[in-house]
Design an enzyme around this catalytic site. Structure first.
Site, PDB file in Angstrom:
ATOM      1  N   GLY A  79       0.852  -1.190   0.000  1.00  0.00           N
ATOM      2  CA  GLY A  79       0.000   0.000   0.000  1.00  0.00           C
ATOM      3  C   GLY A  79       0.886   1.236   0.000  1.00  0.00           C
ATOM      4  O   GLY A  79       2.110   1.154   0.181  1.00  0.00           O
ATOM      5  N   LEU A  80       0.237   2.371  -0.185  1.00  0.00           N
ATOM      6  CA  LEU A  80       0.962   3.648  -0.252  1.00  0.00           C
ATOM      7  C   LEU A  80       1.681   3.953   1.061  1.00  0.00           C
ATOM      8  O   LEU A  80       1.320   3.403   2.114  1.00  0.00           O
ATOM      9  CB  LEU A  80      -0.041   4.778  -0.533  1.00  0.00           C
ATOM     10  N   SER A  81       2.628   4.847   0.996  1.00  0.00           N
ATOM     11  CA  SER A  81       3.271   5.343   2.219  1.00  0.00           C
ATOM     12  C   SER A  81       2.190   6.003   3.081  1.00  0.00           C
ATOM     13  O   SER A  81       1.355   6.753   2.571  1.00  0.00           O
ATOM     14  CB  SER A  81       4.349   6.367   1.846  1.00  0.00           C
ATOM     15  N   GLY A  82       2.175   5.681   4.359  1.00  0.00           N
ATOM     16  CA  GLY A  82       1.166   6.255   5.253  1.00  0.00           C
ATOM     17  C   GLY A  82      -0.176   5.559   5.201  1.00  0.00           C
ATOM     18  O   GLY A  82      -1.129   5.975   5.866  1.00  0.00           O
ATOM     19  N   GLY A  90      -0.837   2.635   6.347  1.00  0.00           N
ATOM     20  CA  GLY A  90      -1.062   1.918   7.609  1.00  0.00           C
ATOM     21  C   GLY A  90      -0.441   0.530   7.654  1.00  0.00           C
ATOM     22  O   GLY A  90      -0.698  -0.233   8.584  1.00  0.00           O
ATOM     23  N   LYS A  91       0.396   0.207   6.693  1.00  0.00           N
ATOM     24  CA  LYS A  91       1.008  -1.134   6.642  1.00  0.00           C
ATOM     25  C   LYS A  91       1.722  -1.475   7.947  1.00  0.00           C
ATOM     26  O   LYS A  91       1.489  -2.524   8.554  1.00  0.00           O
ATOM     27  CB  LYS A  91       2.043  -1.219   5.493  1.00  0.00           C
ATOM     28  N   SER A  92       2.617  -0.583   8.339  1.00  0.00           N
ATOM     29  CA  SER A  92       3.449  -0.859   9.503  1.00  0.00           C
ATOM     30  C   SER A  92       2.602  -0.894  10.785  1.00  0.00           C
ATOM     31  O   SER A  92       2.737  -1.819  11.609  1.00  0.00           O
ATOM     32  CB  SER A  92       4.515   0.243   9.560  1.00  0.00           C
ATOM     33  N   SER A 107       6.124  -1.818  -1.856  1.00  0.00           N
ATOM     34  CA  SER A 107       6.155  -2.779  -2.979  1.00  0.00           C
ATOM     35  C   SER A 107       5.134  -2.404  -4.057  1.00  0.00           C
ATOM     36  O   SER A 107       4.153  -3.109  -4.251  1.00  0.00           O
ATOM     37  CB  SER A 107       5.990  -4.215  -2.485  1.00  0.00           C
TER      38      SER A 107
HETATM   39  P1  ADP Z   1       2.955   2.797   6.232  1.00  0.00           P
HETATM   40  O1  ADP Z   1       3.688   1.726   6.984  1.00  0.00           O
HETATM   41  O2  ADP Z   1       1.940   2.248   5.265  1.00  0.00           O
HETATM   42  O3  ADP Z   1       3.837   3.832   5.603  1.00  0.00           O
HETATM   43  P2  ADP Z   1       2.288   3.792   8.842  1.00  0.00           P
HETATM   44  O4  ADP Z   1       1.704   2.611   9.544  1.00  0.00           O
HETATM   45  O5  ADP Z   1       3.714   4.159   9.118  1.00  0.00           O
HETATM   46  O6  ADP Z   1       2.039   3.608   7.278  1.00  0.00           O
HETATM   47  O7  ADP Z   1       1.423   5.086   9.137  1.00  0.00           O
HETATM   48  C1  ADP Z   1       0.002   5.062   9.108  1.00  0.00           C
HETATM   49  C2  ADP Z   1      -0.518   6.259   9.915  1.00  0.00           C
HETATM   50  O8  ADP Z   1      -1.944   6.281   9.814  1.00  0.00           O
HETATM   51  C3  ADP Z   1      -0.179   6.134  11.385  1.00  0.00           C
HETATM   52  O9  ADP Z   1       0.103   7.428  11.867  1.00  0.00           O
HETATM   53  C4  ADP Z   1      -1.500   5.599  11.983  1.00  0.00           C
HETATM   54  O10 ADP Z   1      -1.655   5.980  13.334  1.00  0.00           O
HETATM   55  C5  ADP Z   1      -2.536   6.275  11.100  1.00  0.00           C
HETATM   56  N1  ADP Z   1      -3.824   5.549  11.017  1.00  0.00           N
HETATM   57  C6  ADP Z   1      -5.040   6.096  11.188  1.00  0.00           C
HETATM   58  N2  ADP Z   1      -6.027   5.179  11.043  1.00  0.00           N
HETATM   59  C7  ADP Z   1      -5.418   4.011  10.747  1.00  0.00           C
HETATM   60  C8  ADP Z   1      -5.902   2.698  10.498  1.00  0.00           C
HETATM   61  N3  ADP Z   1      -7.206   2.406  10.506  1.00  0.00           N
HETATM   62  N4  ADP Z   1      -5.004   1.742  10.219  1.00  0.00           N
HETATM   63  C9  ADP Z   1      -3.670   2.032  10.195  1.00  0.00           C
HETATM   64  N5  ADP Z   1      -3.156   3.246  10.442  1.00  0.00           N
HETATM   65  C10 ADP Z   1      -4.015   4.247  10.733  1.00  0.00           C
END
Ligand code: ADP
Length: 210
Positions: A36-39, A41-43, A110
């Protein structure tokens, strides 16, 4: 097994098979490949699922993008070839974890279908579970947890996925998670429910195909 460099390598089959490993761990080995896109929620979700699995006594481990770049992939940059190699290596590590009987969770953007398909090909049926963290770009950008979208829009980061580089969404992911509609716990519960319903969390071999 093919000898990749003609160095007389052989593949050693051990004395412990998949069934024995599964019984020992109380669940099957598999890789949950988050994309999925950056941000998106993957991590965040991968770590929540990992915690829930560990609470149940499972052998679970998150392979996180930034962390892997500190060690295994510290020789790689962000050129197209290095990005491909980054994903290939992570795929191989996830496969080793899976062979060891773990539930490996990978959290990498990815963005390219071909790269994800190449990783999937290395796995037995059912052992690779693609988890699409389906979050609209506007939502990711408004979260901007690391300030990367702001930098990308300002032209300070080249080839940023979703802004100046493509993201190819999965066409048939095993699991699609909509984070704009559900909170982190609900998203994690959806993934755990999927695994549970398909017998992944059983120690005895059952039906684990899609
Ligand atoms: P990625 O790993 O995809 O780059 P991150 O997990 O680092 O994304 O960041 C996701 C951000 O979105 C975090 O700040 C998280 O708290 C916020 N967020 C809000 N709602 C959700 C949700 N339902 N699931 C996952 N993250 C969420």
């Amino acid at each position: 097994m093919k000898d990749p460099k003609g160095t007389n390598l052989t593949w050693h089959t051990g004395e412990v098979d998949l069934v024995a490993r599964r019984r020992a761990h109380g669940h099957r080995g598999a890789t949950l490949w988050f994309t999925g896109l950056s941000g998106s929620g993957k991590s965040t979700i991968a770590h929540r699922v990992e915690r829930r699995l560990i609470e149940r006594g499972a052998f679970a481990y998150v392979l996180d993008g930034d962390n892997v770049r500190h060690g295994l992939n510290r020789d790689l940059g962000f050129s197209p070839a290095d990005r491909v190699e980054n994903i290939r290596r992570v795929g191989e590590v996830a496969k080793l974890f899976t062979d060891a009987g773990a539930l490996a969770l990978t959290a990498f953007i990815s963005p390219y279908r071909a790269d994800r398909a190449a990783v999937r090909e290395r796995f037995d049926a059912g052992a690779f579970v693609e988890v699409y963290i389906d979050t609209p770009l506007e939502v990711c950008e408004s979260r901007d947890p690391k300030g990367l979208y702001r930098k990308a829009r300002a032209g300070e980061i080249a080839d940023f996925t979703g802004v100046s580089a493509p993201y190819e969404p999965p066409e048939a992911p095993e699991i699609r998670v909509r984070t704009a509609e559900h909170d982190v716990d609900a998203c994690a519960a959806q993934i755990l429910g999927w695994l549970d319903a398909r017998g992944y969390l059983d120690g005895d071999e059952g039906e684990t195909e899609r």
